[in-house]
Design an enzyme around this catalytic site. Structure first.
Site: not given
Length: 136
Positions: A124, A96-98
């Site tokens: 996220i 995952y990332c932003h």
């Protein structure tokens, strides 16, 4: 053909190219990995199955908040640091990332190197929007 017709064809080609690039960058086409929802990711984490949670954001973003148990390897350094997670090649790697863009690139890189990445759609941001907890 008239100049106006050629210009219209050019615009359509540009539009299709941009649309294709967007679909590729979002992992909607030509992806060699699976995307999952935040709730599916959480269920997998809680299932007891051996999984690794990989955060590919920056150290500053990670320090502010992250999914509990996640390890940080920023996308910019992931290719040089695959050895750090070589021991989990036999596990699913929840990435995952932003917002889900960097994690698509990371998932492609991981899949190309023999890992089984599961990209968290929406990152996220979507994780929190679905009421799931993060740690600070």
């Amino acid at each position: 053909m008239e100049k106006k017709q050629l210009l219209n064809i050019g615009y359509w080609i540009l539009f299709i190219a941009i649309l294709g690039y967007l679909a590729y960058s979002k992992g909607w086409i030509f992806s060699n990995f699976e995307s999952i929802t935040p709730k599916e990711a959480q269920a997998l984490i809680q299932s007891g199955e051996q999984v690794t949670v990989l955060d590919v954001r920056t150290p500053d973003e990670f320090t502010k908040e992250h999914i509990e148990g996640a390890i940080l390897i920023p996308l910019q350094t992931l290719d040089k640091n695959l050895a750090l997670i070589a021991n989990v090649k036999n596990q699913k790697v929840i990435v995952y990332c932003h917002s889900g863009n960097r994690s698509v690139s990371a998932s492609r890189l991981l899949a190309d190197n023999g890992f089984t990445p599961l990209n968290v759609s929406g990152g996220i941001t979507e994780w929190k929007a679905q009421g799931l907890s993060v740690t600070h």
